[in-house]
Design an enzyme around this catalytic site. Structure first.
Site, PDB file in Angstrom:
ATOM      1  N   GLU A 194       0.778  -1.084  -0.240  1.00 36.88           N
ATOM      2  CA  GLU A 194      -0.002   0.078  -0.201  1.00 36.88           C
ATOM      3  C   GLU A 194       0.782   1.051   0.120  1.00 36.88           C
ATOM      4  OE1 GLU A 194      -3.122  -0.210  -0.564  1.00 36.88           O
ATOM      5  OE2 GLU A 194      -3.362  -2.332  -0.254  1.00 36.88           O
ATOM      6  N   LYS A 210       2.712   1.320  -5.542  1.00 36.43           N
ATOM      7  CA  LYS A 210       3.061   0.516  -6.694  1.00 36.43           C
ATOM      8  C   LYS A 210       2.310   0.580  -7.827  1.00 36.43           C
ATOM      9  CE  LYS A 210       3.996  -3.381  -4.770  1.00 36.43           C
ATOM     10  NZ  LYS A 210       3.332  -2.990  -3.476  1.00 36.43           N
ATOM     11  N   LYS A 245       1.020  -7.991 -13.833  1.00 36.72           N
ATOM     12  CA  LYS A 245       0.990  -8.101 -12.158  1.00 36.72           C
ATOM     13  C   LYS A 245       1.185  -9.872 -11.760  1.00 36.72           C
ATOM     14  CE  LYS A 245      -0.046  -6.534  -7.923  1.00 36.72           C
ATOM     15  NZ  LYS A 245       0.604  -5.656  -6.988  1.00 36.72           N
ATOM     16  N   GLU A 291       5.151  -5.533 -11.887  1.00 41.20           N
ATOM     17  CA  GLU A 291       4.845  -4.946 -10.518  1.00 41.20           C
ATOM     18  C   GLU A 291       4.947  -6.224  -9.627  1.00 41.20           C
ATOM     19  OE1 GLU A 291       1.390  -3.135  -7.657  1.00 41.20           O
ATOM     20  OE2 GLU A 291       1.356  -2.878  -9.849  1.00 41.20           O
ATOM     21  N   GLY A 292       5.596  -5.960  -8.509  1.00 46.02           N
ATOM     22  CA  GLY A 292       5.626  -7.020  -7.528  1.00 46.02           C
ATOM     23  C   GLY A 292       4.543  -7.004  -6.686  1.00 46.02           C
ATOM     24  N   VAL A 293       4.608  -7.540  -5.622  1.00 44.90           N
ATOM     25  CA  VAL A 293       3.507  -7.647  -4.559  1.00 44.90           C
ATOM     26  C   VAL A 293       3.935  -7.325  -3.163  1.00 44.90           C
ATOM     27  CG1 VAL A 293       3.542 -10.054  -4.438  1.00 44.90           C
ATOM     28  CG2 VAL A 293       1.644  -8.988  -3.705  1.00 44.90           C
TER      29      VAL A 293
END
Length: 239
Positions: free
Chosen positions: A18, A21, A43, A121-123
C-alpha cells in the site's frame, strides 16, 4: 522485444504494501505509451478481488491493463489472482493452489514478445513469500530486470527505502531509480526526508529520483505520470 531481458523493462517494488506501486506502475505505462512504445503491464501475483457482474476482478490488475497501450486481458496481466486480500502464499493455500515460477516467467516472456516496453509490478514489499521455498525477491532475481523502488513517503520511509535498496543489491540486481509517493499528506519533515533519500540512494546505489508524486485526489495514470521526471526516465530506458 524478442530477447530476454528486454531493453525497455523494469520490475517495480515498494518499501511496503500500500505504498503506491500500482499507481506508479500505471503511470510508467502511460509515460511509455507517450513515447510511442507499445507498453504492457504484468502483475504476476495479485491478492484480493471483488465480484463485478459475476466476475472476480483485482483492482490492481485492471488498472495495469487499462494503462497498457496493448490490448490485453486481465488473465494476461495477472496470471495469478486470488480472492482473499492477504499474503499471496496464504491466499494461494486457501484456494488449494500454488504459485509456479515457470508460469510467471512464461507470462513475462509472452508479453515482452508483443511489447516495446514492459512493467512488472511486484506484490507488497521486496521479500514477500510466494511459497514455502521462494519469495518476490527470488522472482525479481529470476526475471533479471532493473528494479524501480516506490518509496511510500511517511514516517519511517528512509529506513524502509535503504533496507530495500540493500536487499535489491544483495540479489545482484540493479536499482535504477526510485519514485517517492506521498501517502501521508501530513508527513512532518517530508522535504528533509526526500533530500536525504536523494543523496543517500544516489551515492550508495547510483539510483536517482525518477519522480515525486504528491498527495493526489485522483489516481488516474495520466495525473500521476505528470509528476514523473521525463528526462530521468529517458536516461533509464534509452541508455
Amino acid at each position: 522485444m524478442n530477447h530476454w531481458p528486454p531493453a525497455r523493462a523494469c520490475f517495480v517494488t515498494g518499501t511496503d504494501t500500500e505504498v503506491g506501486k500500482t499507481r506508479v506502475s500505471a503511470a510508467l505505462l502511460h509515460w511509455m505509451a507517450r513515447q510511442g512504445w507499445r507498453s504492457a503491464g504484468l502483475k504476476p501475483v495479485a491478492a484480493g478481488t471483488e465480484l463485478i457482474e459475476g466476475i472476480h476482478v483485482n483492482e490492481d490488475v485492471r488498472r495495469l491493463r487499462l494503462a497498457s497501450s496493448l490490448p490485453l486481458s486481465d488473465a494476461e496481466v495477472g496470471p495469478y489472482q486470488f480472492e482473499a486480500a492477504c499474503a499471496p502464499h496464504i491466499a494461494a493455500h486457501l484456494e488449494g493452489r500454488s504459485i509456479e515460477r515457470d508460469v510467471i516467467l512464461q507470462a513475462a516472456r509472452a508479453l515482452a514478445a508483443r511489447a516495446d516496453a514492459l512493467v512488472v509490478e511486484g506484490v507488497g514489499g521486496f521479500c514477500v513469500p510466494l511459497g514455502p521455498d521462494w519469495d518476490t525477491a527470488d522472482l525479481a532475481q529470476q526475471l533479471g530486470l532493473p528494479v524501480m523502488l516506490v518509496v511510500g513517503l511517511r514516517l519511517g520511509c528512509i529506513n524502509h527505502a535503504l533496507l530495500t535498496a540493500e536487499a535489491v543489491r544483495a540479489r545482484g540486481l540493479r536499482l535504477v531509480g526510485w519514485i517517492g509517493n506521498a501517502i501521508d499528506p501530513a508527513m512532518p519533515w517530508m522535504t528533509e526526508n526526500i533530500a536525504y533519500l536523494r543523496t543517500r540512494l544516489a551515492q550508495q546505489h547510483g539510483a536517482p529520483c525518477l519522480g515525486l508524486v504528491p498527495w493526489l485526489p485522483s489516481t488516474d495514470a495520466a495525473a500521476v505520470a505528470a509528476h514523473l521526471d521525463d528526462a530521468a526516465l529517458r536516461a533509464v530506458f534509452t541508455a
